[in-house]
Design a protein around this motif. Structure first.
Motif, PDB file in Angstrom:
ATOM      1  N   ALA A   1      32.976  38.201  13.794  1.00 36.63           N
ATOM      2  CA  ALA A   1      32.160  38.425  12.605  1.00 36.63           C
ATOM      3  C   ALA A   1      31.079  39.475  12.819  1.00 36.63           C
ATOM      4  CB  ALA A   1      31.520  37.105  12.166  1.00 36.63           C
ATOM      5  N   ALA A   2      30.706  39.724  14.071  1.00 32.83           N
ATOM      6  CA  ALA A   2      29.581  40.606  14.378  1.00 32.83           C
ATOM      7  C   ALA A   2      29.860  42.048  13.976  1.00 32.83           C
ATOM      8  CB  ALA A   2      29.253  40.530  15.862  1.00 32.83           C
ATOM      9  N   LYS A   3      28.807  42.762  13.555  1.00 35.19           N
ATOM     10  CA  LYS A   3      28.936  44.182  13.247  1.00 35.19           C
ATOM     11  C   LYS A   3      29.081  45.012  14.516  1.00 35.19           C
ATOM     12  CE  LYS A   3      26.386  43.964   8.889  1.00 35.19           C
ATOM     13  NZ  LYS A   3      25.201  44.472   8.128  1.00 35.19           N
ATOM     14  N   ASP A   4      28.444  44.559  15.597  1.00 30.29           N
ATOM     15  CA  ASP A   4      28.543  45.224  16.895  1.00 30.29           C
ATOM     16  C   ASP A   4      29.656  44.547  17.691  1.00 30.29           C
ATOM     17  OD1 ASP A   4      28.249  46.289  19.414  1.00 30.29           O
ATOM     18  OD2 ASP A   4      26.171  45.701  19.686  1.00 30.29           O
ATOM     19  N   ALA A   5      30.642  45.327  18.120  1.00 29.44           N
ATOM     20  CA  ALA A   5      31.806  44.761  18.808  1.00 29.44           C
ATOM     21  C   ALA A   5      31.583  44.574  20.304  1.00 29.44           C
ATOM     22  CB  ALA A   5      33.024  45.651  18.580  1.00 29.44           C
ATOM     23  N   SER A   6      30.341  44.616  20.771  1.00 27.61           N
ATOM     24  CA  SER A   6      30.068  44.565  22.211  1.00 27.61           C
ATOM     25  C   SER A   6      30.591  43.305  22.870  1.00 27.61           C
ATOM     26  CB  SER A   6      28.561  44.685  22.469  1.00 27.61           C
ATOM     27  OG  SER A   6      28.096  45.974  22.159  1.00 27.61           O
ATOM     28  N   GLU A   7      30.415  42.157  22.210  1.00 27.30           N
ATOM     29  CA  GLU A   7      30.823  40.900  22.852  1.00 27.30           C
ATOM     30  C   GLU A   7      32.327  40.870  23.097  1.00 27.30           C
ATOM     31  OE1 GLU A   7      29.773  36.133  22.558  1.00 27.30           O
ATOM     32  OE2 GLU A   7      29.391  37.434  20.843  1.00 27.30           O
ATOM     33  N   LEU A   8      33.101  41.338  22.140  1.00 28.12           N
ATOM     34  CA  LEU A   8      34.547  41.405  22.333  1.00 28.12           C
ATOM     35  C   LEU A   8      34.900  42.418  23.413  1.00 28.12           C
ATOM     36  CD1 LEU A   8      35.972  41.325  18.691  1.00 28.12           C
ATOM     37  CD2 LEU A   8      36.209  39.542  20.432  1.00 28.12           C
ATOM     38  N   ALA A   9      34.285  43.596  23.354  1.00 25.04           N
ATOM     39  CA  ALA A   9      34.625  44.661  24.304  1.00 25.04           C
ATOM     40  C   ALA A   9      34.288  44.269  25.731  1.00 25.04           C
ATOM     41  CB  ALA A   9      33.888  45.946  23.917  1.00 25.04           C
ATOM     42  N   GLN A  10      33.149  43.603  25.921  1.00 24.04           N
ATOM     43  CA  GLN A  10      32.737  43.214  27.273  1.00 24.04           C
ATOM     44  C   GLN A  10      33.563  42.065  27.818  1.00 24.04           C
ATOM     45  OE1 GLN A  10      28.437  42.802  26.296  1.00 24.04           O
ATOM     46  NE2 GLN A  10      28.095  44.280  27.933  1.00 24.04           N
ATOM     47  N   ASN A  11      34.262  41.350  26.937  1.00 22.64           N
ATOM     48  CA  ASN A  11      35.124  40.258  27.375  1.00 22.64           C
ATOM     49  C   ASN A  11      36.549  40.727  27.658  1.00 22.64           C
ATOM     50  OD1 ASN A  11      35.178  37.339  27.847  1.00 22.64           O
ATOM     51  ND2 ASN A  11      36.622  37.238  26.150  1.00 22.64           N
ATOM     52  N   SER A  12      36.775  42.007  27.496  1.00 24.64           N
ATOM     53  CA  SER A  12      38.110  42.575  27.699  1.00 24.64           C
ATOM     54  C   SER A  12      38.508  42.548  29.170  1.00 24.64           C
ATOM     55  CB  SER A  12      38.125  44.023  27.194  1.00 24.64           C
ATOM     56  OG  SER A  12      39.257  44.718  27.667  1.00 24.64           O
ATOM     57  N   GLN A  13      39.792  42.357  29.411  1.00 27.39           N
ATOM     58  CA  GLN A  13      40.329  42.423  30.773  1.00 27.39           C
ATOM     59  C   GLN A  13      40.020  43.769  31.412  1.00 27.39           C
ATOM     60  OE1 GLN A  13      41.336  40.974  33.455  1.00 27.39           O
ATOM     61  NE2 GLN A  13      43.516  40.561  33.223  1.00 27.39           N
ATOM     62  N   TYR A  14      40.037  44.835  30.593  1.00 25.05           N
ATOM     63  CA  TYR A  14      39.815  46.176  31.120  1.00 25.05           C
ATOM     64  C   TYR A  14      38.393  46.367  31.651  1.00 25.05           C
ATOM     65  CZ  TYR A  14      43.929  46.683  28.163  1.00 25.05           C
ATOM     66  OH  TYR A  14      45.146  46.496  27.564  1.00 25.05           O
ATOM     67  N   ALA A  15      37.467  45.501  31.215  1.00 25.14           N
ATOM     68  CA  ALA A  15      36.073  45.632  31.631  1.00 25.14           C
ATOM     69  C   ALA A  15      35.763  44.856  32.906  1.00 25.14           C
ATOM     70  CB  ALA A  15      35.148  45.150  30.503  1.00 25.14           C
ATOM     71  N   THR A  16      36.701  44.085  33.399  1.00 26.40           N
ATOM     72  CA  THR A  16      36.425  43.244  34.566  1.00 26.40           C
ATOM     73  C   THR A  16      36.498  44.059  35.856  1.00 26.40           C
ATOM     74  OG1 THR A  16      38.740  42.609  34.855  1.00 26.40           O
ATOM     75  CG2 THR A  16      37.404  41.235  33.392  1.00 26.40           C
ATOM     76  N   PRO A  17      35.657  43.722  36.848  1.00 28.08           N
ATOM     77  CA  PRO A  17      35.698  44.457  38.124  1.00 28.08           C
ATOM     78  C   PRO A  17      36.949  44.181  38.941  1.00 28.08           C
ATOM     79  CG  PRO A  17      34.138  42.628  38.225  1.00 28.08           C
ATOM     80  CD  PRO A  17      34.568  42.733  36.796  1.00 28.08           C
ATOM     81  N   THR A  18      37.705  43.145  38.577  1.00 25.94           N
ATOM     82  CA  THR A  18      38.913  42.803  39.334  1.00 25.94           C
ATOM     83  C   THR A  18      40.176  43.393  38.714  1.00 25.94           C
ATOM     84  OG1 THR A  18      39.154  40.722  38.100  1.00 25.94           O
ATOM     85  CG2 THR A  18      37.895  40.642  40.156  1.00 25.94           C
ATOM     86  N   TYR A  19      40.030  44.261  37.701  1.00 26.90           N
ATOM     87  CA  TYR A  19      41.224  44.772  37.030  1.00 26.90           C
ATOM     88  C   TYR A  19      42.113  45.572  37.982  1.00 26.90           C
ATOM     89  CZ  TYR A  19      44.233  46.737  33.425  1.00 26.90           C
ATOM     90  OH  TYR A  19      45.327  47.079  32.670  1.00 26.90           O
ATOM     91  N   GLY A  20      41.524  46.278  38.930  1.00 21.97           N
ATOM     92  CA  GLY A  20      42.325  47.026  39.893  1.00 21.97           C
ATOM     93  C   GLY A  20      43.184  46.114  40.751  1.00 21.97           C
ATOM     94  N   ALA A  21      42.600  44.999  41.206  1.00 21.81           N
ATOM     95  CA  ALA A  21      43.370  44.035  41.989  1.00 21.81           C
ATOM     96  C   ALA A  21      44.433  43.371  41.122  1.00 21.81           C
ATOM     97  CB  ALA A  21      42.437  42.982  42.586  1.00 21.81           C
ATOM     98  N   TYR A  22      44.075  43.073  39.889  1.00 23.06           N
ATOM     99  CA  TYR A  22      45.022  42.469  38.939  1.00 23.06           C
ATOM    100  C   TYR A  22      46.261  43.344  38.791  1.00 23.06           C
ATOM    101  CZ  TYR A  22      46.545  40.828  34.263  1.00 23.06           C
ATOM    102  OH  TYR A  22      47.263  40.363  33.188  1.00 23.06           O
ATOM    103  N   ARG A  23      46.045  44.632  38.566  1.00 28.18           N
ATOM    104  CA  ARG A  23      47.168  45.539  38.380  1.00 28.18           C
ATOM    105  C   ARG A  23      47.939  45.731  39.690  1.00 28.18           C
ATOM    106  NH1 ARG A  23      48.080  49.975  35.154  1.00 28.18           N
ATOM    107  NH2 ARG A  23      47.341  48.625  33.479  1.00 28.18           N
TER     108      ARG A  23
END
Length: 464
Positions: free
Chosen positions: A310-332
């Protein structure tokens, strides 16, 4: 053969435990008794000259040592999740798990390549995720760009990580588990694996059934499943979870989008993206879909997902993205060792993508198997542990837990995994969210009772 006789027969084959660990205090606010150490393992067991790795291990000593059962190794999933960190921040500390801390040494470890273990998988985040890349290429040019992007990302990871990157597969990690067992001085270990941790546990039990005492596999991954089939099944499961959230949100006053067309709002964000102040730019639809997916993991996070949508600012969704996690390199990187891309070309990829969109008309932009396996198209290293059966024969009874509405690990995966384990027990959850540990008090009670008693629930057990 009688199970007790079988286990006793296997005992002479077990490598004699070694008491080689030196523990140092590493307390946290959540776990003030935590102790840490490292276990040395070969990077390549077939070529020891390749050098060694250090596996980070954390232990919470049993609070009731007089009634201690043994060591309970925990893995929170991923791939790429930190088990040592999981133990030290009380990841297993849910209502009803108190007796596990009393009766077991709870032991977490970072699998090879994962944050606190060395060498550590290191990749440039901007090379792993390109906001302008079409992750569902439909033309030869788009496909070629996709392949080249993934190849370059993999070569960047290899240059920064070194030879370890080619040996972060689950089979190698499972042998590290046995090295940890021996270093702990245990003849057998117990295991609590979540999500990807179920694959790691199952591979270990397949290779070393006589070294397993008790094992819970919660949020089961069936590594025997063909990748395309797994893609479709998981996409359908993610869509089911989104539809269930949408139905709840529309009808519940707890949801910020109560009474509104929730799916229309989701589709608009996923189709067009939205500005995220935290990123300083417009977040892509892929990022926002991935962020929403992460909120579906916990039923208790549904109100938060409603507010984020519902938020006008999409920050909460974007920061919860898998792509934003520091472990994404290990994941891939780990994922490409276990779940390589199945595609032979753009036509093949386009056909599979169409099937994903058919079963997931809203959530298709982000599902884990597509991100994981499609992201391995062009990866420069071969898969050391591609999908295959890991049957378990000769282990004590193992408890497999699957959810009928799990967005990440569909119930058919739990059924498939349980069918590959002799004498296993399958507990089915009918509630929402990923894993029973974080969503189902009923499942937690069954898991804890089994780990303490060694007796699995009855056949056909269900948590409603």
């Amino acid at each position: 053969m009688n199970l007790a006789v079988a286990v006793l027969t296997l005992l002479p084959l077990i490598t004699a435990p070694t008491h080689s660990l030196v523990w140092t205090a590493c307390p946290t606010k959540q776990e003030p008794t935590a102790q840490c150490t490292r276990v040395t393992v070969p990077i390549d067991r077939e070529h020891p000259e390749a050098g060694t790795a250090q596996i980070a291990v954390a232990r919470l000593p049993a609070k009731d040592p007089a009634h201690r059962i043994g060591s309970l190794l925990v893995n929170p999933g991923g791939p790429g999740g930190s088990g040592a960190g999981f133990a030290r921040v009380g990841g297993l500390d849910q209502p009803g798990t108190e007796s596990l801390y009393e009766r077991f040494d709870v032991v977490g470890f970072d699998p090879r390549g994962v944050p606190e273990s060395t060498p550590r998988i290191t990749c440039s985040p901007e090379k792993l995720y390109d906001t302008g890349l079409n992750r569902f290429p439909s033309t030869r040019a788009e496909y070629a760009a996709f392949v080249e992007h993934n190849r370059a990302a993999g070569e960047d990871c290899l240059a920064k990580t070194g030879p370890m990157l080619g040996h972060v597969d689950t089979k190698s990690a499972a042998e590290d588990v046995d090295a940890i067992r021996s270093a702990l001085g245990e003849q057998r270990i117990s295991w609590f694996g979540l999500s990807y941790g179920t694959e790691l546990g199952a591979v270990y039990a397949s290779s070393h059934p006589g070294r397993v005492d008790r094992m819970v596999l919660d949020g089961a991954v069936d590594h025997a499943r063909p990748i395309r089939q797994a893609m479709i099944e998981e996409a359908a499961a993610t869509e089911d979870a989104l539809l269930r959230f949408s139905s709840w949100c529309h009808g519940s006053s707890e949801c910020a989008l109560h009474g509104q067309d929730v799916l229309a709002r989701y589709d608009d964000l996923a189709s067009h993206g939205a500005y995220a102040k935290a990123l300083g730019r417009k977040a892509t639809g892929d990022e926002l879909a991935s962020g929403a997916y992460g909120f579906l993991y916990l039923r208790s996070n549904w109100p938060e997902l409603g507010r984020a949508l519902a938020a006008k600012d999409a920050s909460e969704l974007a920061q919860n993205s898998q792509y934003a996690t520091p472990t994404y390199g290990a994941y891939r990187s780990i994922g490409c060792q276990d779940f390589p891309a199945p595609f032979t070309g753009v036509a093949d990829m386009r056909t599979t993508a169409a099937l994903v969109r058919t079963v997931a008309p809203h959530s298709w932009r982000y599902t884990e198997y597509w991100d994981l396996s499609a992201g391995c198209t062009g990866w420069p290293l071969p898969a050391r542990n591609p999908p295959q059966a890991h049957p378990v024969h000769g282990a004590p009874p193992i408890l497999v837990v699957g959810g009928a509405h799990d967005p990440a690990t569909p119930l058919p995966w739990a059924r498939g995994l349980a069918a590959s384990i002799d004498g296993s027990s399958l507990l089915t959850r009918l509630d929402d969210g990923h894993t029973g540990l974080y969503n189902s008090p009923c499942a937690v009670a069954a898991e804890v009772d089994y780990l303490v008693s060694g007796v699995t629930p009855g056949r056909g057990a269900v948590c409603r």
